[in-house]
Design a protein around this motif. Structure first.
Motif, PDB file in Angstrom:
ATOM      1  N   ARG A  78      34.535 -88.513 -14.702  1.00 55.56           N
ATOM      2  CA  ARG A  78      34.075 -90.156 -15.017  1.00 55.56           C
ATOM      3  C   ARG A  78      33.258 -90.416 -15.195  1.00 55.56           C
ATOM      4  NH1 ARG A  78      37.255 -92.731 -10.121  1.00 55.56           N
ATOM      5  NH2 ARG A  78      39.966 -91.986 -10.181  1.00 55.56           N
ATOM      6  N   GLN A  79      31.591 -90.318 -15.033  1.00 58.47           N
ATOM      7  CA  GLN A  79      30.227 -90.477 -15.211  1.00 58.47           C
ATOM      8  C   GLN A  79      29.921 -89.767 -16.295  1.00 58.47           C
ATOM      9  OE1 GLN A  79      27.724 -90.222 -11.856  1.00 58.47           O
ATOM     10  NE2 GLN A  79      27.089 -92.181 -12.138  1.00 58.47           N
ATOM     11  N   PHE A  80      30.161 -88.220 -16.784  1.00 58.57           N
ATOM     12  CA  PHE A  80      29.698 -87.599 -17.789  1.00 58.57           C
ATOM     13  C   PHE A  80      31.219 -86.824 -18.450  1.00 58.57           C
ATOM     14  CE2 PHE A  80      26.359 -88.048 -14.897  1.00 58.57           C
ATOM     15  CZ  PHE A  80      25.217 -88.260 -15.630  1.00 58.57           C
ATOM     16  N   THR A  81      31.636 -87.314 -19.500  1.00 57.61           N
ATOM     17  CA  THR A  81      33.149 -86.043 -19.762  1.00 57.61           C
ATOM     18  C   THR A  81      32.680 -85.787 -20.945  1.00 57.61           C
ATOM     19  OG1 THR A  81      35.425 -87.681 -20.967  1.00 57.61           O
ATOM     20  CG2 THR A  81      33.358 -88.356 -22.106  1.00 57.61           C
ATOM     21  N   ARG A  82      33.579 -84.937 -21.047  1.00 53.68           N
ATOM     22  CA  ARG A  82      33.661 -83.465 -22.058  1.00 53.68           C
ATOM     23  C   ARG A  82      34.445 -84.545 -23.404  1.00 53.68           C
ATOM     24  NH1 ARG A  82      33.463 -80.877 -25.754  1.00 53.68           N
ATOM     25  NH2 ARG A  82      33.111 -78.896 -25.937  1.00 53.68           N
ATOM     26  N   MET A 104      31.479 -76.622 -31.601  1.00 53.53           N
ATOM     27  CA  MET A 104      31.185 -76.229 -30.484  1.00 53.53           C
ATOM     28  C   MET A 104      31.577 -77.733 -29.335  1.00 53.53           C
ATOM     29  SD  MET A 104      30.686 -73.262 -29.713  1.00 53.53           S
ATOM     30  CE  MET A 104      29.612 -72.673 -27.935  1.00 53.53           C
ATOM     31  N   LEU A 105      31.172 -78.452 -30.246  1.00 55.59           N
ATOM     32  CA  LEU A 105      30.865 -79.905 -29.285  1.00 55.59           C
ATOM     33  C   LEU A 105      32.201 -81.016 -29.628  1.00 55.59           C
ATOM     34  CD1 LEU A 105      27.054 -80.373 -29.831  1.00 55.59           C
ATOM     35  CD2 LEU A 105      28.412 -80.919 -28.249  1.00 55.59           C
ATOM     36  N   ALA A 301      23.421 -69.287 -22.211  1.00 59.35           N
ATOM     37  CA  ALA A 301      22.553 -70.112 -22.022  1.00 59.35           C
ATOM     38  C   ALA A 301      22.514 -71.715 -21.924  1.00 59.35           C
ATOM     39  CB  ALA A 301      21.008 -69.651 -22.528  1.00 59.35           C
ATOM     40  N   VAL A 302      23.261 -72.013 -22.736  1.00 58.75           N
ATOM     41  CA  VAL A 302      23.565 -73.517 -23.204  1.00 58.75           C
ATOM     42  C   VAL A 302      24.701 -74.306 -22.949  1.00 58.75           C
ATOM     43  CG1 VAL A 302      22.919 -75.678 -24.117  1.00 58.75           C
ATOM     44  CG2 VAL A 302      21.016 -73.755 -23.474  1.00 58.75           C
ATOM     45  N   LEU A 303      25.383 -74.646 -22.299  1.00 59.45           N
ATOM     46  CA  LEU A 303      26.670 -74.904 -22.393  1.00 59.45           C
ATOM     47  C   LEU A 303      27.341 -76.196 -23.021  1.00 59.45           C
ATOM     48  CD1 LEU A 303      29.778 -74.635 -21.479  1.00 59.45           C
ATOM     49  CD2 LEU A 303      29.637 -76.090 -18.845  1.00 59.45           C
ATOM     50  N   PRO A 304      27.616 -76.176 -23.864  1.00 61.08           N
ATOM     51  CA  PRO A 304      28.195 -77.468 -24.676  1.00 61.08           C
ATOM     52  C   PRO A 304      29.419 -78.228 -24.056  1.00 61.08           C
ATOM     53  CG  PRO A 304      28.752 -75.743 -25.561  1.00 61.08           C
ATOM     54  CD  PRO A 304      28.482 -75.262 -24.627  1.00 61.08           C
ATOM     55  N   GLY A 305      29.209 -79.047 -24.015  1.00 60.63           N
ATOM     56  CA  GLY A 305      28.432 -80.842 -24.051  1.00 60.63           C
ATOM     57  C   GLY A 305      28.735 -81.826 -22.671  1.00 60.63           C
ATOM     58  N   ARG A 306      28.455 -82.682 -22.677  1.00 60.24           N
ATOM     59  CA  ARG A 306      28.696 -83.654 -21.886  1.00 60.24           C
ATOM     60  C   ARG A 306      28.430 -85.270 -22.337  1.00 60.24           C
ATOM     61  NH1 ARG A 306      30.823 -79.610 -20.693  1.00 60.24           N
ATOM     62  NH2 ARG A 306      32.119 -79.454 -18.437  1.00 60.24           N
ATOM     63  N   PHE A 307      29.178 -86.033 -22.064  1.00 61.84           N
ATOM     64  CA  PHE A 307      28.835 -87.186 -22.925  1.00 61.84           C
ATOM     65  C   PHE A 307      28.943 -88.235 -22.116  1.00 61.84           C
ATOM     66  CE2 PHE A 307      31.054 -84.610 -25.690  1.00 61.84           C
ATOM     67  CZ  PHE A 307      29.780 -84.132 -27.131  1.00 61.84           C
ATOM     68  N   ALA A 308      27.646 -89.104 -21.479  1.00 59.33           N
ATOM     69  CA  ALA A 308      28.024 -90.442 -21.192  1.00 59.33           C
ATOM     70  C   ALA A 308      28.603 -91.366 -20.693  1.00 59.33           C
ATOM     71  CB  ALA A 308      26.087 -91.006 -20.580  1.00 59.33           C
ATOM     72  N   ALA A 309      29.928 -91.821 -20.561  1.00 55.51           N
ATOM     73  CA  ALA A 309      30.887 -92.313 -20.345  1.00 55.51           C
ATOM     74  C   ALA A 309      30.616 -93.858 -19.890  1.00 55.51           C
ATOM     75  CB  ALA A 309      31.558 -92.066 -19.131  1.00 55.51           C
ATOM     76  N   HIS A 360      36.024 -78.307 -14.780  1.00 50.33           N
ATOM     77  CA  HIS A 360      35.840 -77.518 -16.086  1.00 50.33           C
ATOM     78  C   HIS A 360      35.748 -75.572 -15.961  1.00 50.33           C
ATOM     79  CE1 HIS A 360      37.555 -80.151 -18.985  1.00 50.33           C
ATOM     80  NE2 HIS A 360      37.132 -81.713 -18.416  1.00 50.33           N
ATOM     81  N   GLU A 361      35.368 -75.801 -14.753  1.00 52.32           N
ATOM     82  CA  GLU A 361      34.926 -74.092 -14.429  1.00 52.32           C
ATOM     83  C   GLU A 361      35.819 -73.407 -15.027  1.00 52.32           C
ATOM     84  OE1 GLU A 361      33.892 -71.659 -10.613  1.00 52.32           O
ATOM     85  OE2 GLU A 361      34.451 -73.584 -10.201  1.00 52.32           O
ATOM     86  N   CYS A 362      34.789 -72.359 -15.925  1.00 51.77           N
ATOM     87  CA  CYS A 362      36.059 -71.344 -16.554  1.00 51.77           C
ATOM     88  C   CYS A 362      36.460 -70.524 -15.065  1.00 51.77           C
ATOM     89  CB  CYS A 362      34.875 -70.233 -16.561  1.00 51.77           C
ATOM     90  SG  CYS A 362      35.675 -68.012 -17.680  1.00 51.77           S
ATOM     91  N   PRO A 363      38.433 -70.879 -15.912  1.00 50.36           N
ATOM     92  CA  PRO A 363      39.065 -70.376 -15.437  1.00 50.36           C
ATOM     93  C   PRO A 363      39.713 -68.674 -15.049  1.00 50.36           C
ATOM     94  CG  PRO A 363      40.689 -71.236 -17.162  1.00 50.36           C
ATOM     95  CD  PRO A 363      38.645 -71.752 -17.271  1.00 50.36           C
ATOM     96  N   GLY A 364      38.908 -68.161 -16.373  1.00 51.23           N
ATOM     97  CA  GLY A 364      39.791 -66.277 -16.567  1.00 51.23           C
ATOM     98  C   GLY A 364      37.984 -65.534 -16.003  1.00 51.23           C
TER      99      GLY A 364
END
Length: 415
Positions: A78-82, A104-105, A301-309, A360-364
């Motif tokens: 809710r604070q940091f949306t995908r 990627m984004l 190494a770097v996970l994309p990305g989140r956006f400040a709500a 959003h943790e990887c389900p696979g």
């Protein structure tokens, strides 16, 4: 649209500016390709657990370096949306349609790009079909393709375990599970690599992936099979054509990330005689080696990305609504606040960030673990006497914004 984003003293509201510094650190370019860890540590010293950076095209972002701050972002959609539709630089026209950041984004009709009920609906469908795929024999397929790749070089006494093995085994397994022919799976190895690498061809290769999966979805509507594509088409969540195509893409990109993990596991095994002998003798499990790699060299190494709500404070910085955040999984796993001594064993500790966290943790992840266990086991049993063909310190890596990949892993073995 264009990708010329102003930065520095005249940057518009919301552009993360490095106060007191002439230029923001870049997560792309020659230095980032050869010494990403050096950049992460320099940023940590200068800015703390969150640092302003530039992505390809001069696009500003916040890089989250701290473990706890990464968990806060990942656990609070809710604070940091995908959902990239609130990304200010996109809304205000500073991101070109051809930007290598888009694959990627950018927003897509998949579970990765959404939160709340839309995310639950789509993720539920993906989780269901992935679980069904496990029952259809991930290990059997992994054994088949591991042996097939080894057959191609077993008589030569030498191989590059990146280009000849790790780059293909997970991709071919998941291509089979998805419903693709082997030849199509091999073609997609390069396209997935280019999407993660970035550069001017990233969008082109992303389009190629979606085109192949679009054709597959159309075939499966009239000719259902026992594969993941059919499973998504027939799922009670009633995914439309675009949703099916984009979720097939998500699964394939995840398989490509697994190729990097397999290469890193093989690197660790072959550069440490005690680990190699432990695996061969059965005193060490492959899963323990995978766990260690997840902490020290996560495949992404770097996970994309989140956006400040909304406007929020993070790591002592004011993050403004619409700002882009990218999650430093590699620096987060090495955060001195949670790992004051990186040399201490992490055996049994699965709290790493390599699979992400939160909704959003990887389900696979269990599928990836199974493929790697089989690939390593088959390789060591097929090629007794396997050893590194160059000194360990000659092994090199090349990083993009998102991952750091082993360039080659030359080995030799008796025939």
């Amino acid at each position: 649209m264009n990708d010329q984003t102003p930065h520095g003293p005249d940057a518009p509201r919301g552009c993360p500016v490095d106060h007191g510094s002439a230029e923001l650190a870049r997560l792309y370019g020659p230095e980032a390709a050869t010494d990403p860890l050096g950049i992460y540590e320099r940023l940590r010293k200068e800015h703390g657990s969150v640092a302003p950076v530039l992505l390809e095209g001069g696009i500003p972002a916040w890089l989250v370096l701290g473990y706890r701050d990464s968990r806060r972002v990942l656990d609070n959609p809710r604070q940091f949306t995908r959902d990239a539709r609130i990304w200010r630089d996109w809304r205000e026209g500073r991101i070109a349609e051809t930007s290598p950041l888009i694959p990627m984004l950018g927003w897509r009709p998949d579970c990765v790009s959404q939160d709340g009920e839309p995310h639950r609906r789509l993720r539920g469908a993906v989780s269901d079909v992935l679980q069904a795929a496990v029952g259809r024999g991930i290990r059997r397929h992994a054994t088949h393709f591991a042996n097939k790749q080894i057959d191609a070089f077993a008589d030569t006494g030498r191989a590059d375990l990146v280009a000849d093995y790790a780059d293909y085994v997970p991709m071919l397994v998941m291509s089979r599970i998805l419903g693709l022919a082997e030849a199509e799976g091999r073609r997609l190895v390069e396209s997935c690599a280019q999407v993660l690498k970035g550069g001017e061809d990233a969008v082109l290769h992303d389009g190629r992936i979606r085109e192949i999966f679009g054709e597959l979805a159309e075939r499966r509507r009239s000719e259902p099979g026992s594969d993941l594509a059919t499973g998504l088409l027939e799922h009670h969540a009633a995914l439309d054509h675009d949703e099916v195509v984009h979720h097939l893409r998500v699964v394939l990109i995840a398989a490509h990330v697994t190729t990097n993990l397999l290469a890193r596991v093989l690197q660790l095994v072959l550069t440490d005689a005690s680990r190699l002998s432990g695996l061969i003798s059965g005193q060490l499990t492959i899963s323990a080696v995978v766990e260690e790699v997840m902490w020290n060299s996560p495949p992404l190494a770097v996970l994309p990305g989140r956006f400040a709500a909304s406007d929020v404070e993070l790591g002592g910085h004011r993050i403004e609504e619409g700002d882009l955040l990218v999650l430093g999984l590699a620096p987060g796993n090495l955060d001195p606040e949670v790992r004051p001594d990186p040399g201490v064993s992490v055996h049994g500790n699965q709290a790493h960030l390599a699979f992400g966290a939160g909704p959003h943790e990887c389900p696979g992840q269990s599928i990836g673990q199974s493929m790697i266990e089989v690939a390593v086991d088959v390789l060591l049993h097929r090629l007794p006497g396997l050893r590194l063909a160059v000194p360990a310190d000659e092994l090199t890596t090349t990083a993009s914004t998102w991952d750091s990949r082993l360039d080659r892993l030359p080995v030799e073995f008796p025939v």
